[in-house]
Motif scaffolding. Structure first.
Motif, PDB file in Angstrom:
ATOM      1  N   ARG A 164     -11.428  74.436  44.019  1.00 28.97           N
ATOM      2  CA  ARG A 164     -10.210  74.590  43.802  1.00 28.97           C
ATOM      3  C   ARG A 164      -9.993  75.391  42.414  1.00 28.97           C
ATOM      4  NH1 ARG A 164      -6.819  69.313  45.259  1.00 28.97           N
ATOM      5  NH2 ARG A 164      -7.358  69.268  47.347  1.00 28.97           N
ATOM      6  N   ALA A 165     -11.041  75.254  41.545  1.00 28.55           N
ATOM      7  CA  ALA A 165     -11.273  75.915  40.240  1.00 28.55           C
ATOM      8  C   ALA A 165     -11.074  77.695  40.679  1.00 28.55           C
ATOM      9  CB  ALA A 165     -12.203  75.706  39.397  1.00 28.55           C
ATOM     10  N   SER A 166     -11.638  77.979  41.760  1.00 31.17           N
ATOM     11  CA  SER A 166     -11.770  79.465  41.901  1.00 31.17           C
ATOM     12  C   SER A 166     -10.502  80.169  41.827  1.00 31.17           C
ATOM     13  CB  SER A 166     -12.636  79.726  43.401  1.00 31.17           C
ATOM     14  OG  SER A 166     -11.934  79.014  44.503  1.00 31.17           O
ATOM     15  N   TRP A 167      -9.387  79.467  42.319  1.00 25.20           N
ATOM     16  CA  TRP A 167      -8.262  79.963  42.368  1.00 25.20           C
ATOM     17  C   TRP A 167      -7.610  80.350  41.009  1.00 25.20           C
ATOM     18  CZ3 TRP A 167      -4.767  82.554  45.361  1.00 25.20           C
ATOM     19  CH2 TRP A 167      -3.710  82.667  45.190  1.00 25.20           C
ATOM     20  N   THR A 168      -7.736  79.278  40.125  1.00 25.96           N
ATOM     21  CA  THR A 168      -7.425  79.358  39.124  1.00 25.96           C
ATOM     22  C   THR A 168      -8.085  80.473  38.004  1.00 25.96           C
ATOM     23  OG1 THR A 168      -6.930  76.990  38.775  1.00 25.96           O
ATOM     24  CG2 THR A 168      -7.124  78.170  36.516  1.00 25.96           C
ATOM     25  N   SER A 169      -9.290  80.492  38.185  1.00 23.43           N
ATOM     26  CA  SER A 169     -10.107  81.712  37.676  1.00 23.43           C
ATOM     27  C   SER A 169      -9.655  83.292  38.131  1.00 23.43           C
ATOM     28  CB  SER A 169     -11.623  81.534  37.771  1.00 23.43           C
ATOM     29  OG  SER A 169     -11.810  81.657  39.316  1.00 23.43           O
ATOM     30  N   ALA A 170      -9.346  82.962  39.471  1.00 22.43           N
ATOM     31  CA  ALA A 170      -8.899  84.468  40.088  1.00 22.43           C
ATOM     32  C   ALA A 170      -7.444  84.872  39.532  1.00 22.43           C
ATOM     33  CB  ALA A 170      -8.569  84.082  41.584  1.00 22.43           C
ATOM     34  N   VAL A 171      -6.649  83.787  39.120  1.00 18.86           N
ATOM     35  CA  VAL A 171      -5.195  83.948  38.678  1.00 18.86           C
ATOM     36  C   VAL A 171      -5.488  84.681  37.131  1.00 18.86           C
ATOM     37  CG1 VAL A 171      -3.085  82.901  37.660  1.00 18.86           C
ATOM     38  CG2 VAL A 171      -4.152  82.368  39.993  1.00 18.86           C
ATOM     39  N   GLU A 172      -6.286  84.069  36.676  1.00 22.89           N
ATOM     40  CA  GLU A 172      -6.613  84.470  35.114  1.00 22.89           C
ATOM     41  C   GLU A 172      -7.430  85.729  34.882  1.00 22.89           C
ATOM     42  OE1 GLU A 172      -8.295  81.107  33.353  1.00 22.89           O
ATOM     43  OE2 GLU A 172      -6.696  80.006  33.210  1.00 22.89           O
ATOM     44  N   ALA A 173      -8.214  86.301  36.007  1.00 25.69           N
ATOM     45  CA  ALA A 173      -9.111  87.146  35.722  1.00 25.69           C
ATOM     46  C   ALA A 173      -8.363  88.606  35.736  1.00 25.69           C
ATOM     47  CB  ALA A 173     -10.239  87.279  37.081  1.00 25.69           C
ATOM     48  N   THR A 174      -9.137  89.634  35.023  1.00 26.13           N
ATOM     49  CA  THR A 174      -8.592  91.016  35.081  1.00 26.13           C
ATOM     50  C   THR A 174      -9.942  91.863  35.550  1.00 26.13           C
ATOM     51  OG1 THR A 174      -9.151  91.314  32.801  1.00 26.13           O
ATOM     52  CG2 THR A 174      -7.042  90.643  33.666  1.00 26.13           C
ATOM     53  N   VAL A 175      -9.391  93.203  36.111  1.00 33.03           N
ATOM     54  CA  VAL A 175     -10.526  94.070  36.238  1.00 33.03           C
ATOM     55  C   VAL A 175     -10.262  95.460  35.943  1.00 33.03           C
ATOM     56  CG1 VAL A 175     -11.476  92.910  38.396  1.00 33.03           C
ATOM     57  CG2 VAL A 175      -9.416  94.377  38.711  1.00 33.03           C
ATOM     58  N   PRO A 176     -11.053  96.466  35.676  1.00 37.00           N
ATOM     59  CA  PRO A 176     -10.625  97.734  35.055  1.00 37.00           C
ATOM     60  C   PRO A 176      -9.942  98.403  36.244  1.00 37.00           C
ATOM     61  CG  PRO A 176     -12.978  97.593  35.130  1.00 37.00           C
ATOM     62  CD  PRO A 176     -12.581  96.075  35.802  1.00 37.00           C
ATOM     63  N   GLY A 177      -8.944  99.219  35.887  1.00 34.37           N
ATOM     64  CA  GLY A 177      -7.790  99.485  36.701  1.00 34.37           C
ATOM     65  C   GLY A 177      -7.768 100.965  37.013  1.00 34.37           C
ATOM     66  N   GLY A 178      -8.893 101.819  36.736  1.00 36.90           N
ATOM     67  CA  GLY A 178      -9.088 103.227  37.025  1.00 36.90           C
ATOM     68  C   GLY A 178      -8.821 103.635  38.576  1.00 36.90           C
ATOM     69  N   VAL A 179      -9.585 102.872  39.295  1.00 32.69           N
ATOM     70  CA  VAL A 179      -9.758 103.280  40.819  1.00 32.69           C
ATOM     71  C   VAL A 179      -8.386 102.745  41.382  1.00 32.69           C
ATOM     72  CG1 VAL A 179     -10.801 102.847  43.046  1.00 32.69           C
ATOM     73  CG2 VAL A 179     -12.153 102.981  41.002  1.00 32.69           C
ATOM     74  N   LEU A 180      -7.874 101.535  40.933  1.00 29.06           N
ATOM     75  CA  LEU A 180      -6.406 101.211  41.419  1.00 29.06           C
ATOM     76  C   LEU A 180      -5.437 102.289  41.147  1.00 29.06           C
ATOM     77  CD1 LEU A 180      -4.450  99.131  42.581  1.00 29.06           C
ATOM     78  CD2 LEU A 180      -4.264  98.525  40.286  1.00 29.06           C
ATOM     79  N   ARG A 181      -5.351 102.825  40.160  1.00 36.28           N
ATOM     80  CA  ARG A 181      -4.376 103.877  39.769  1.00 36.28           C
ATOM     81  C   ARG A 181      -4.538 105.038  40.465  1.00 36.28           C
ATOM     82  NH1 ARG A 181      -5.369 101.038  34.660  1.00 36.28           N
ATOM     83  NH2 ARG A 181      -3.359  99.965  34.028  1.00 36.28           N
ATOM     84  N   CYS A 182      -5.879 105.548  40.816  1.00 36.62           N
ATOM     85  CA  CYS A 182      -6.078 106.627  41.485  1.00 36.62           C
ATOM     86  C   CYS A 182      -5.516 106.324  43.131  1.00 36.62           C
ATOM     87  CB  CYS A 182      -7.557 107.081  41.534  1.00 36.62           C
ATOM     88  SG  CYS A 182      -8.204 107.738  39.946  1.00 36.62           S
ATOM     89  N   PHE A 183      -5.977 105.076  43.422  1.00 37.25           N
ATOM     90  CA  PHE A 183      -5.486 104.863  44.846  1.00 37.25           C
ATOM     91  C   PHE A 183      -3.831 104.782  45.136  1.00 37.25           C
ATOM     92  CE2 PHE A 183      -4.481 101.217  48.002  1.00 37.25           C
ATOM     93  CZ  PHE A 183      -4.560 102.049  49.099  1.00 37.25           C
ATOM     94  N   LEU A 184      -3.214 104.257  44.082  1.00 31.11           N
ATOM     95  CA  LEU A 184      -1.824 104.397  44.032  1.00 31.11           C
ATOM     96  C   LEU A 184      -1.311 105.750  44.051  1.00 31.11           C
ATOM     97  CD1 LEU A 184      -0.923 101.253  41.895  1.00 31.11           C
ATOM     98  CD2 LEU A 184      -1.070 101.295  44.395  1.00 31.11           C
ATOM     99  N   ALA A 185      -2.180 106.671  43.278  1.00 32.32           N
ATOM    100  CA  ALA A 185      -1.572 107.995  43.522  1.00 32.32           C
ATOM    101  C   ALA A 185      -1.750 108.573  44.720  1.00 32.32           C
ATOM    102  CB  ALA A 185      -2.449 108.630  42.370  1.00 32.32           C
ATOM    103  N   ASN A 186      -2.823 108.435  45.266  1.00 34.66           N
ATOM    104  CA  ASN A 186      -3.102 108.712  46.569  1.00 34.66           C
ATOM    105  C   ASN A 186      -1.875 108.256  47.633  1.00 34.66           C
ATOM    106  OD1 ASN A 186      -5.917 108.799  49.129  1.00 34.66           O
ATOM    107  ND2 ASN A 186      -4.122 109.762  49.228  1.00 34.66           N
ATOM    108  N   VAL A 187      -1.457 107.084  47.545  1.00 30.28           N
ATOM    109  CA  VAL A 187      -0.555 106.397  48.479  1.00 30.28           C
ATOM    110  C   VAL A 187       0.760 107.212  47.975  1.00 30.28           C
ATOM    111  CG1 VAL A 187       1.029 104.388  48.648  1.00 30.28           C
ATOM    112  CG2 VAL A 187      -1.351 104.251  48.423  1.00 30.28           C
ATOM    113  N   CYS A 188       1.080 107.569  46.593  1.00 30.73           N
ATOM    114  CA  CYS A 188       2.451 108.513  46.367  1.00 30.73           C
ATOM    115  C   CYS A 188       2.214 109.764  46.829  1.00 30.73           C
ATOM    116  CB  CYS A 188       2.433 108.435  44.806  1.00 30.73           C
ATOM    117  SG  CYS A 188       3.030 106.706  44.133  1.00 30.73           S
ATOM    118  N   LEU A 189       1.121 110.381  46.906  1.00 31.41           N
ATOM    119  CA  LEU A 189       1.151 111.874  47.430  1.00 31.41           C
ATOM    120  C   LEU A 189       1.252 111.725  48.935  1.00 31.41           C
ATOM    121  CD1 LEU A 189      -0.149 114.723  46.978  1.00 31.41           C
ATOM    122  CD2 LEU A 189      -2.248 113.690  47.542  1.00 31.41           C
TER     123      LEU A 189
END
Length: 517
Positions: A164-189
């Motif tokens: 169950r601790a994996s859910w808590t760590s997932a809630v607190e975790a962060t990842v680099p956002g470069g690819v995500l922002r490019c993907f959302l730009a593709n969606v907007c396009l």
């Protein structure tokens, strides 16, 4: 300090700030939820492909894959080839479903996404003439999942190690956002190109487009709609058009904006409405799933995590570089119909096709010129009696409708002119072969179609044009095509026509049996 040196340092500082802004960390949990939703959608997509394989993928299906390899040489850049047995194709599609399932579980998520991408690309190239927007969006989705930082914060391996601790760590975790922002730009396009190109369509301008779309064979209830519904559909047409343009603008607003929630409402209504009305579920559900990413900060806040700025990576990640390159290539390719800025558009399109991407965001802006409403009637003669057969000889579903559209020269994808007649003949030959195999007692059959354009002047669809699609004999050596819409030449082996146009569409019950003249 010299001016050139100072200018170079300022440029480097600016690039560093842009890099840091692009790669600024984002909450990991919304990406993991998006991964799970996409994996489940991928499983359903590959299962659907497996169910369609006997009709469109098998060697004895409705498509001549050897001919397709000659028509479209680039489709040979694939895992699928005509010299391979059907069992390997089935195994590959099953592998795609397994990879999607493991993607949903988070087991080596990015590797599984890349495997699903390779299978999806090979499959759409295998049945290229009948591919459509579901195929285009699903392989694009797998590509981005292979780049996105998914599977790092939550998945089956994390659950097995941490419980169950994996859910808590997932809630607190962060990842680099470069690819995500490019993907959302593709969606907007996607939204912007699809919406803006509709502005030049008279049907969309006049409010007739949705009615025409809902009467197409791709609609779920094409016979439900009548001209009386135009009063309802005209405002909905304008609402759908402007919603498609407004959705990306609203979804990009910052957290806390009431208009951003309006964007979510419009996105949900837009895509769920299409899923209900048209047989295009996967592309629309995939686009709707991106709401998890547009609302990533709201989701993180809902689970109690305060969104902190975080520390970006010291360098631009390789995956972000690939994402930026793909986005730039796609943007250039989208200019191919924009004079005079489309200088490199052709090269960009060719590069995308070679890499496996079939991307064209001009959706339903062709409705003015490429629409048809048709009904098939099948007559058969067993040597003693002539009867009308209730079932159709063509496969059902959207791919079946696209297959028939090629016969009537209604094409969404280019068919080389030198192959058009051969392609039509190959389809009709295979239609006849499957009919003769499935109806061993029949000797002579004819398929007629009543086809008409869907226009404001013909909204009630009262102007059908009878066309003989194919007439054939079933013989021990295989079917003999008597006459087809691809050729007016009639074989001497067939004798007089089985039925005339007037007889084919006479108001008779499907079970009526008459003596053959």
């Amino acid at each position: 300090m010299s001016r050139p040196l100072r200018d170079r340092e300022e440029a480097q500082s600016l690039l560093a700030r842009l890099r840091d802004r692009l790669e600024r960390p984002v909450p990991a949990l919304p990406l993991e939820l998006f991964r799970i939703a996409s994996g489940v959608l991928g499983v359903a997509y590959f299962l659907r492909l497996l169910s369609e394989f006997p009709s469109f993928g098998a060697s004895d299906g409705f498509l001549d894959h050897r001919l397709l390899e000659r028509m479209y040489p680039f489709t040979r850049l694939s895992l699928f080839h005509s010299f391979l047995p059907d069992s390997l194709f089935v195994a590959a599609l099953a592998l795609g479903a397994v990879a999607s399932f493991l993607l949903a579980l988070g087991w080596h998520a990015r590797a599984c996404a890349f495997l699903a991408f390779a299978v999806a690309v090979s499959e759409y190239r295998w049945h290229f003439p009948v591919m459509y927007v579901d195929d285009a969006l699903m392989h694009l989705l797998f590509f981005w999942l292979a780049l996105l930082p998914v599977g790092r914060a939550f998945g089956v391996s994390h659950w097995l190690r941490q419980g169950r601790a994996s859910w808590t760590s997932a809630v607190e975790a962060t990842v680099p956002g470069g690819v995500l922002r490019c993907f959302l730009a593709n969606v907007c396009l996607l939204y912007l190109v699809a919406g803006l190109w509709k502005l030049e369509s008279p049907f969309w301008q006049e409010g007739f487009a949705l009615y025409a779309i809902f009467r197409l064979p791709i609609a779920r209830f094409p016979d439900f709609w009548t001209p009386e519904h135009l009063r309802l559909l005209e405002p909905l047409t304008h609402a759908a058009l402007w919603s498609e343009v407004a959705i990306p603008i609203l979804l990009l607003l910052p957290r806390g904006s009431g208009l951003k929630w309006l964007g979510l409402f419009l996105q949900a209504a837009f895509h769920l409405g299409i899923v209900f009305a048209l047989r295009i579920p996967f592309a629309n559900l995939a686009c709707l799933a991106t709401a998890l990413l547009f609302f990533r900060e709201e989701i993180a806040g809902f689970f109690g995590r305060k969104v902190a700025p975080g520390r970006p990576p010291a360098r631009l990640l390789p995956t972000t570089g690939v994402a930026l390159g793909f986005l730039a290539l796609l943007s250039v390719a989208m200019t191919r119909r924009l004079e005079p800025v489309n200088v490199f558009a052709h090269e960009a399109v060719v590069t995308l096709w070679v890499l496996g991407f079939a991307q064209d965001y001009q959706l339903f802006n062709w409705i003015d010129k490429k629409n048809f409403y048709g009904r098939n009637v099948v007559w058969s003669f067993d040597g003693r009696r002539l009867r009308r057969i209730p079932e159709d000889v063509f496969p059902g579903g959207l791919r079946g409708a696209l297959l028939q559209a090629h016969l009537h020269d209604v094409r969404w994808l280019r068919v080389p002119a030198e192959y058009r007649q051969d392609f039509k003949k190959s389809i009709l030959q295979r239609v006849a072969r499957r009919f003769c195999r499935g109806h061993p007692g029949e000797r002579h059959a004819a398929v007629w179609a009543a086809v008409q354009r869907i226009t404001p002047e013909n909204a009630d669809l009262s102007r059908p044009e009878p066309r003989l699609v194919v007439e054939f004999l079933c013989t021990p050596g295989g079917p003999v095509l008597c006459e087809t819409l691809a050729s007016t030449f009639r074989s001497e082996r067939c004798g007089p026509p089985l039925v005339t146009a007037e007889e084919a569409f006479a108001p008779r019950k499907a079970s009526l049996v008459t003596e053959h003249p």
